[in-house]
Write an enzyme that holds these catalytic residues in place. Structure first.
Site, PDB file in Angstrom:
ATOM      1  N   TYR A 122      69.627  26.496  27.625  1.00 47.78           N
ATOM      2  CA  TYR A 122      69.663  25.891  26.516  1.00 47.78           C
ATOM      3  C   TYR A 122      69.990  24.447  26.853  1.00 47.78           C
ATOM      4  O   TYR A 122      69.636  23.332  26.145  1.00 47.78           O
ATOM      5  CB  TYR A 122      70.601  26.052  25.286  1.00 47.78           C
ATOM      6  CG  TYR A 122      70.158  27.082  24.444  1.00 47.78           C
ATOM      7  CD1 TYR A 122      69.820  28.322  24.675  1.00 47.78           C
ATOM      8  CD2 TYR A 122      70.248  27.044  22.927  1.00 47.78           C
ATOM      9  CE1 TYR A 122      69.339  29.066  23.613  1.00 47.78           C
ATOM     10  CE2 TYR A 122      70.051  27.740  22.171  1.00 47.78           C
ATOM     11  CZ  TYR A 122      69.225  28.979  22.293  1.00 47.78           C
ATOM     12  OH  TYR A 122      69.151  30.005  21.419  1.00 47.78           O
ATOM     13  N   ASP A 182      67.755  43.889  29.119  1.00 53.02           N
ATOM     14  CA  ASP A 182      66.605  44.691  28.551  1.00 53.02           C
ATOM     15  C   ASP A 182      67.224  45.998  28.004  1.00 53.02           C
ATOM     16  O   ASP A 182      67.080  46.603  27.080  1.00 53.02           O
ATOM     17  CB  ASP A 182      65.476  44.894  29.427  1.00 53.02           C
ATOM     18  CG  ASP A 182      65.813  45.271  30.933  1.00 53.02           C
ATOM     19  OD1 ASP A 182      66.921  45.133  31.343  1.00 53.02           O
ATOM     20  OD2 ASP A 182      64.919  45.496  31.684  1.00 53.02           O
ATOM     21  N   ASP A 192      70.845  38.704  16.916  1.00 48.16           N
ATOM     22  CA  ASP A 192      69.884  38.766  15.776  1.00 48.16           C
ATOM     23  C   ASP A 192      69.545  40.154  15.858  1.00 48.16           C
ATOM     24  O   ASP A 192      69.423  40.769  14.674  1.00 48.16           O
ATOM     25  CB  ASP A 192      68.553  37.979  16.153  1.00 48.16           C
ATOM     26  CG  ASP A 192      68.736  36.741  15.318  1.00 48.16           C
ATOM     27  OD1 ASP A 192      69.940  35.961  15.081  1.00 48.16           O
ATOM     28  OD2 ASP A 192      67.538  35.917  14.718  1.00 48.16           O
ATOM     29  N   LYS A 228      71.098  39.625  33.671  1.00 43.72           N
ATOM     30  CA  LYS A 228      69.586  39.969  34.223  1.00 43.72           C
ATOM     31  C   LYS A 228      70.062  39.998  35.693  1.00 43.72           C
ATOM     32  O   LYS A 228      69.168  39.225  36.327  1.00 43.72           O
ATOM     33  CB  LYS A 228      68.575  39.434  33.564  1.00 43.72           C
ATOM     34  CG  LYS A 228      67.180  39.792  33.983  1.00 43.72           C
ATOM     35  CD  LYS A 228      66.756  40.924  33.195  1.00 43.72           C
ATOM     36  CE  LYS A 228      65.273  41.690  33.730  1.00 43.72           C
ATOM     37  NZ  LYS A 228      65.223  42.997  33.423  1.00 43.72           N
ATOM     38  N   ASP A 275      72.002  34.859  21.978  1.00 40.07           N
ATOM     39  CA  ASP A 275      70.986  34.531  20.688  1.00 40.07           C
ATOM     40  C   ASP A 275      70.251  35.799  20.509  1.00 40.07           C
ATOM     41  O   ASP A 275      70.185  36.200  19.189  1.00 40.07           O
ATOM     42  CB  ASP A 275      70.337  33.311  21.060  1.00 40.07           C
ATOM     43  CG  ASP A 275      69.439  33.035  19.925  1.00 40.07           C
ATOM     44  OD1 ASP A 275      69.752  32.638  18.981  1.00 40.07           O
ATOM     45  OD2 ASP A 275      68.198  32.714  20.199  1.00 40.07           O
TER      46      ASP A 275
HETATM   47  C1  IPM Z   1      71.736  30.504  16.415  1.00 42.02           C
HETATM   48  C2  IPM Z   1      70.424  29.870  16.245  1.00 42.02           C
HETATM   49  C3  IPM Z   1      70.354  28.394  16.969  1.00 42.02           C
HETATM   50  C4  IPM Z   1      70.194  28.855  18.526  1.00 42.02           C
HETATM   51  C5  IPM Z   1      69.033  27.568  16.736  1.00 42.02           C
HETATM   52  C6  IPM Z   1      69.098  26.868  15.230  1.00 42.02           C
HETATM   53  C7  IPM Z   1      69.058  26.084  17.625  1.00 42.02           C
HETATM   54  O1  IPM Z   1      69.407  30.539  16.431  1.00 42.02           O
HETATM   55  O2  IPM Z   1      72.825  29.718  16.208  1.00 42.02           O
HETATM   56  O3  IPM Z   1      71.539  31.555  16.784  1.00 42.02           O
HETATM   57  O4  IPM Z   1      69.151  29.230  19.082  1.00 42.02           O
HETATM   58  O5  IPM Z   1      71.473  28.776  19.194  1.00 42.02           O
HETATM   59 MG    MG Z   2      69.729  32.575  16.954  1.00 42.68          MG
END
Ligand code: IPM
Ligand code: MG
Length: 351
Positions: free
Chosen positions: A141, A219, A247, A186, A243
């Site tokens: 990032y 993975d 999710d 990884k 990240d």
């Molecule tokens: C998160 C989001 C952010 C990230 C984006 C909005 C930059 O996906 O906080 O998980 O990738 O960190």
């Molecule tokens: Mg995110």
């Protein structure tokens, strides 16, 4: 206690869900005798509309002067063109970096009364309570980026101290829980992951021999998280893996709308945000789920203000609202879905 809380609602559903969390914090303040002061500032696309910048200097200054930041969400289709140099998402990355918030705590808890809202089988989910710690200010990032007509690159860099502080934080949290730490990398391919793995192994052996450590490739981790989620306790991982993994993990409780987060640094100041985004498709309709933001406010009470009793009371009120069947549209309600406001009211009533 007295505290200044910076409120950055941002875009999309951000303002709607943040409003409910602020009401809950106000109620906690009244009930427990604290003087919380709230100051609001623009961030993301709304800030770009007003000033051209996603993180105006006044917003950053407010965040730096506050004890804690309550954050909504950023992003809008209006600024999603990939050729744009300045995008709303920059604001959250700058905030993390400027405030030194290197650790992102993302608890994933499967609440007993809403197991049916998950796409996974309920028997896999009972008792799932995972704490994912995502490294937040390093890795791909924040490495150097290049772009020419014919190629592009993103550099992924980690330093030993950056890994050490995440390993220590993960191990300390694991010690207070089930004493199991899973480090995700990884290392079969990436040099940064080989560094990560060797630093974590060294710190754990030297300082936390009582915490069981295992390493997992990213993975394989995405697969095991769905196959046997209750085996996980505390997970540490680098920025981009975290990240993605969180999710995915949000599908265990059934909705991103149940997943809060805390971004912490070396001091007590932190930034608290739901892990869901701005959801422009449902913004302004009063139907977004406010629970993740309210649970983020509970993390704010715990980690930045040291108010554990108050944090527990707020978390218990959310669980009680879920137990009472108060579900927004994302939680597969049995009857008519609760609105954002009525879900917030349900928490307030149980506080
Ligand atoms: C998160 C989001 C952010 C990230 C984006 C909005 C930059 O996906 O906080 O998980 O990738 O960190
Ligand atoms: Mg995110």
């Amino acid at each position: 206690m007295k505290a200044l809380i910076a409120v950055l609602p941002g875009d999309g559903i951000g303002p709607e869900v943040v409003a409910e969390a602020v009401r809950c914090l106000e109620a906690v303040g009244r009930r427990f005798g604290h003087a919380f002061r709230f100051e609001e500032a623009p961030v993301g696309a709304v800030a770009m509309d007003a000033t051209g910048l996603p993180l105006p200097p006044a917003t950053l200054a407010l965040a730096k002067s506050a004890e804690a930041v309550l954050f909504g969400a950023i992003g809008t289709p209006r600024y999603s063109d990939p050729s744009l140099k300045v995008r709303p998402e920059l604001a959250i990355l700058q905030l993390r970096q400027e405030l030194g918030l290197y650790a992102n705590l993302r608890p994933v808890i499967c609440y007993a009364s809403v197991l049916d809202a998950s796409p996974l089988k309920p028997e896999l989910l009972a008792g799932v309570d995972i704490m994912v710690i995502r490294e937040l200010t390093g890795g791909i990032y924040f490495g150097e980026k290049t772009r020419t007509e014919t190629s592009a690159s993103d550099l992924c860099v980690y330093t030993v101290p950056e890994v050490e502080r995440i390993a220590r934080l993960g191990a300390r949290l694991a010690r207070a829980r089930r004493k199991r730490l899973t480090s995700v990398d990884k290392a079969n391919v990436l040099e940064t992951s080989r560094l990560w793995r060797s630093v974590v192994t060294r710190i754990m052996a030297a300082e936390f021999p009582d915490v069981a450590l295992d390493h997992m490739y990213i993975d394989a981790a995405t697969m095991h998280l769905l196959r046997r989620p209750s085996d996980f306790d505390v997970v540490i991982t680098e920025n981009m893996f975290g990240d993605i993994l969180t999710d995915e993990a949000s599908m265990l409780p059934g909705s991103l709308g149940l997943c809060p987060s805390a971004s912490l640094g070396a001091e007590t100041r932190g930034l608290y945000e739901p892990i869901h985004g701005s959801a422009p498709d449902i913004a302004g309709r009063g139907i977004a789920n406010p629970y993740a933001t309210i649970l983020s406010a509970a993390l704010l009470l715990r980690h930045s203000l040291g108010l554990e009793r108050e944090a527990l009371a707020l978390e218990a009120a959310v669980v009680a609202a879920l137990d009472a069947g108060v579900r927004t549209a994302d939680l597969k309600p049995k009857g008519a879905p609760a609105s954002t406001r009525s879900a917030g009211e349900a928490v307030l009533a149980r506080l």
